[in-house]
Every structure is written in C-alpha cells, then in structure tokens.
Design an enzyme around this catalytic site. Structure first.
Site, PDB file in Angstrom:
ATOM      1  N   GLU A   1       0.833  -1.208   0.000  1.00 14.87           N
ATOM      2  CA  GLU A   1       0.000   0.000   0.000  1.00 14.87           C
ATOM      3  C   GLU A   1       0.866   1.256   0.000  1.00 14.87           C
ATOM      4  O   GLU A   1       0.540   2.254  -0.624  1.00 14.87           O
ATOM      5  CB  GLU A   1      -0.925   0.011   1.229  1.00 14.87           C
ATOM      6  CG  GLU A   1      -1.968  -1.069   1.216  1.00 14.87           C
ATOM      7  CD  GLU A   1      -2.946  -0.938   0.058  1.00 14.87           C
ATOM      8  OE1 GLU A   1      -2.516  -1.111  -1.097  1.00 14.87           O
ATOM      9  OE2 GLU A   1      -4.124  -0.689   0.293  1.00 14.87           O
TER      10      GLU A   1
ATOM     11  N   THR B   1      -4.987   6.955  -5.984  1.00 13.20           N
ATOM     12  CA  THR B   1      -5.133   7.118  -4.533  1.00 13.20           C
ATOM     13  C   THR B   1      -4.231   8.241  -4.018  1.00 13.20           C
ATOM     14  O   THR B   1      -4.650   9.062  -3.197  1.00 13.20           O
ATOM     15  CB  THR B   1      -4.817   5.787  -3.812  1.00 13.20           C
ATOM     16  OG1 THR B   1      -5.760   4.820  -4.267  1.00 13.20           O
ATOM     17  CG2 THR B   1      -4.943   5.913  -2.314  1.00 13.20           C
TER      18      THR B   1
HETATM   19  N1  HSE Z   1      -8.311   4.834   3.133  1.00 10.28           N
HETATM   20  C1  HSE Z   1      -7.690   4.934   1.860  1.00 10.28           C
HETATM   21  C2  HSE Z   1      -8.060   6.260   1.228  1.00 10.28           C
HETATM   22  C3  HSE Z   1      -8.142   3.800   0.994  1.00 10.28           C
HETATM   23  O1  HSE Z   1      -9.246   6.599   1.272  1.00 10.28           O
HETATM   24  O2  HSE Z   1      -7.183   6.951   0.724  1.00 10.28           O
HETATM   25  C4  HSE Z   1      -7.531   3.800  -0.368  1.00 10.28           C
HETATM   26  O3  HSE Z   1      -8.128   2.754  -1.106  1.00 10.28           O
END
Ligand code: HSE
Length: 338
Positions: free
Chosen positions: A160, A212
């Site tokens: 991640e 993201t």
């Molecule tokens: N919590 C993270 C965001 C998840 O919202 O950036 C990314 O998939």
C-alpha cells in the site's frame, strides 16, 4: 508446508475501504470481484532474485519486485523470516526449519508469483491490496503458516505504501481477515474483526482513473472540532449498528462530513447518484476507498438490484462507461486452494 516447486492457487477479494465515515480505519471484503493468483517457492540459487512476478493480465504492472505491490509485501515477509524461525525454534525447542522441512534462511527461498488481476487497478476497490495480501497469505501457506494474520497485514501494508505513498490497512485487513474490519491502530497494529448482519453491496465503477495518491493529496490536513464530533458519532454509530444488526442505525451512520465533500468533486454525478440509490431503498453508501467506485449497502438482494439499475441509468444518461457489481460481504478473506 508445501513442497518446493508446487503451485498453489489464491483468490484475493476486492475490498471497500473507509465504509464512508471511517477514513483509513474501516473496510469490508466483497465476494466479487477478486484477483486470481498462483504462487510457489523454489530453492534460490546463488544471488538470483528472491521474487519473480509474472503478470497474467494486460495491465503491464511492474515486475521488478521492489516496484510491484505483491513484491514489496513479499520482501517484507522475507525480511522477518529468519527471525521468526529462530523465535519458533526457541519456543518449541526444535529447529523449526528441520521440523517443517523448509529452508533455514530466507536467503535460500525464492517465490514465483503469477498474478491475474480481475480487479482493475485504480478502481477504488482495493486492487493493490488484493495483490499484496494475496501474495503474503499464499507465501505464508507455503512455509507452513509461520506468521499470524496481523504479521501478514503488516507485510502487505508495504504494498500500500508503494501504491499510495502511505501505509494504511483499511483494504488489507478485510482482504486478509474477511468480513468488516476496524483498524484501531497501525503502529502497533491492532485489527478488530466486526460482525455484520446480512448486507448486499452494489458497486459502480465509472471508467475514469483516480489515483489514490492524488485523492489523498487534495484532502484538508485540519478538521473543525464540530466536524470531528459528527464524524466520530457516525463511526461509533456504524460499529454499534453492525454489532446490533440495526439496519436503520447503519444507514444513518453512513455519512462522511470530512473526506467525501472534497473527493466527491472527482466523481461525475456523485450527489445525484447517491440520491437516486437511496430513493431506490439503499441504506446508504458513498465513495469506495479513494474512488472512483461508489458502493451502496442494501438490506435485500432485490433492493441491491434496483440500486444497480439506478446506477446504470444515471451513468448511461451522461454517457459515462461503467461496470457494476451486485455482491455480498466476503467472510473468508484471501482463500488458498492447495
Ligand atoms: N483509506 C484509503 C483512502 C483507501 O481513502 O485513501 C484507499 O483505497
């Protein structure tokens, strides 16, 4: 412990992170879509790479293990392998490697991973998490489940970090544990598995790309106390609603006053879509992870299908190509088929 060279199959589910109000802490796994992977271990010769990534799809993701999310997660696992063997050997007063017939050091292990991504990268339903989590769950199975699920979440978070620049576990945790999870803390890691009543999930994935890292960079770094109070009321309400199987409380708590107002601007038709889905009977919903996918929760399959129709109608109306899924919460997490 699986013998060297023997492939095992892995199914890694998509996940919906945030669950509207729980930015970076809540998430759940779904039964569809999911990634298919295969993994095997081999004896590593000399200084050949310890990880080989083989892409079985057309996304052309990097195969250099340090640049691939599954690779980054596996490298983190290998880094703790020797230490773990030592720990177990002391506990059991035997040489764990000899007992389990696995190499006595990570330096002698090579993993080969085939990845067939059925979860489109950048869709907002945990595509990178599925690859990272699938890889470490599979590798752990090969080496006789030396590591705990919490360890695997920690390793997969490295994927991640590579994908979004930040370690967050709200996709990884449900992907590995299944069901709905709360990440109470990342350092040290504490994952709480939450129960849930039967819920149907409708997801629409408009075919636009939202990275993201970009969706995180536009967020405000400060929140007002009155917004924070609303948000933690909703998080507590959602958790209580899930535990008490109180559908109305779940629905009322699916509200985000901090992240959604900023991010929804990136998703065409967002407000209207939410409105028509709720009119069709959805309990509520919002942006899935960092988007662009949007999810809605419903009490029955019939309502979930009506919600899907509304989503199709709205995006067909504005000529935005999209995919939809009607699915349920996946309770098992990553599955290994030996
Ligand atoms: N919590 C993270 C965001 C998840 O919202 O950036 C990314 O998939």
């Amino acid at each position: 412990m699986v013998p060297a060279n023997q492939w095992i199959k892995i199914k890694a589910p998509a996940t919906v992170a945030n669950m509207v109000c729980g930015f970076d802490i809540l998430g759940f796994a779904v039964n569809n879509p999911y990634d298919e992977m295969e993994i095997r271990w081999m004896e590593r010769l000399g200084d050949e790479p310890s990880i080989t990534i083989i892409n079985m799809d057309d996304y052309q993701l990097p195969t250099d293990p340090e640049k691939n999310v599954a690779g980054a997660a596996l490298l983190a696992l290998l880094e703790e392998y020797d230490e773990k063997l030592k720990e177990i050997s002391i506990e059991k007063n035997i040489l764990a490697a000899a007992a389990g017939n696995i190499p006595n050091t990570a330096a002698k292990i090579k993993f080969e991973v085939k990845i067939n991504k059925l979860i489109k990268p950048g869709s907002g339903v945990g595509s990178s998490a599925a690859s990272s989590a699938g890889a470490v769950v599979g590798a752990n199975y090969l080496i006789g489940n030396l590591f705990t699920k919490d360890d695997l979440v920690r390793f997969a978070m490295n994927g991640e970090k590579l994908a979004s620049g930040v370690k967050h576990a709200d996709n990884i945790a449900p992907c590995i544990f299944g069901g709905v999870t709360l990440v109470r803390s990342i350092f040290p890691l504490e994952v709480v598995a939450l129960p849930s009543p039967q819920l149907f999930v409708t997801i629409v994935h408009p075919q636009i790309e939202v990275r993201t890292a970009d969706a995180r960079s536009i967020l405000r770094q400060k929140v007002l106390l009155k917004e924070a109070i609303k948000q933690w009321g909703n998080i507590a309400g959602l958790v209580a609603g899930l535990m008490k199987s109180d559908y109305d409380l779940i629905g009322r708590s699916l509200e985000d006053v901090i992240i959604e107002p900023v991010r929804s601007i990136l998703i065409p038709g967002f407000d209207e879509l939410k409105k028509v889905c709720k009119q069709a009977g959805a309990l509520g919903g919002g942006i899935s992870g960092s988007g662009p996918s949007i999810f809605m929760l419903s009490k029955t399959k019939e309502i979930a299908i009506s919600v899907e129709k509304e989503m199709n109608q709205l995006y067909d109306g504005i000529g935005l190509p999209h995919h939809t899924y009607v699915t349920t919460i996946n309770q098992t997490g990553v599955e290994v088929e030996a």
